[in-house]
Design a protein around this motif. Structure first.
Motif, short mmCIF file in Angstrom:
data_model
loop_
_atom_site.label_atom_id
_atom_site.label_comp_id
_atom_site.label_asym_id
_atom_site.label_seq_id
_atom_site.Cartn_x
_atom_site.Cartn_y
_atom_site.Cartn_z
N UNK A 16 0.82 -1.21 0.00
CA UNK A 16 0.00 0.00 0.00
C UNK A 16 0.86 1.26 0.00
N UNK A 17 0.31 2.31 -0.58
CA UNK A 17 0.97 3.61 -0.67
C UNK A 17 0.13 4.64 0.07
N UNK A 18 0.78 5.51 0.84
CA UNK A 18 0.07 6.61 1.49
C UNK A 18 0.20 7.86 0.64
N UNK A 19 -0.93 8.55 0.48
CA UNK A 19 -1.00 9.76 -0.34
C UNK A 19 -1.67 10.87 0.47
N UNK A 20 -1.05 12.04 0.58
CA UNK A 20 -1.67 13.13 1.34
C UNK A 20 -2.95 13.61 0.67
N UNK A 21 -3.88 14.10 1.48
CA UNK A 21 -5.15 14.59 0.97
C UNK A 21 -5.54 15.83 1.77
N UNK A 22 -5.68 16.95 1.08
CA UNK A 22 -6.15 18.17 1.74
C UNK A 22 -7.65 18.30 1.51
N UNK A 23 -8.38 18.50 2.59
CA UNK A 23 -9.82 18.67 2.52
C UNK A 23 -10.26 19.68 3.58
N UNK A 24 -11.34 20.35 3.32
CA UNK A 24 -11.86 21.35 4.25
C UNK A 24 -12.33 20.70 5.54
N UNK A 25 -12.97 19.52 5.40
CA UNK A 25 -13.49 18.82 6.57
C UNK A 25 -13.60 17.33 6.25
N UNK A 26 -14.11 16.58 7.21
CA UNK A 26 -14.21 15.14 7.05
C UNK A 26 -15.21 14.74 5.96
#
Length: 63
Positions: A16-26
């Motif tokens: 598995x690979x981890x990828x960052x994710x920017x989001x305003x909220x959940x």
């Protein structure tokens, strides 16, 4: 923006690979995770994570 990450589980034997994710909220993070799974066939499962803890798990239908 809150910082989330996606753990991408490949269909074929890769780690598995981890990828960052920017989001305003959940809510936005969950929608982006579902979209990420739908936009590629490389993954059979995606975990949505925040601060290293799993929030949700999305799996591709086998059909």
């Amino acid at each position: 923006m809150s910082r989330f990450s996606l753990r991408l589980h490949y269909r074929a034997g890769r780690a598995p690979t981890d990828e960052p994710l920017d989001a305003i909220d959940e809510v936005e993070a969950r929608e982006l995770a579902r979209m990420r799974l739908l936009l590629t066939r490389d993954y059979d499962r995606i975990e949505l994570r925040r601060d290293g803890a799993a929030l949700d798990d999305y799996r591709r239908d086998s059909v």
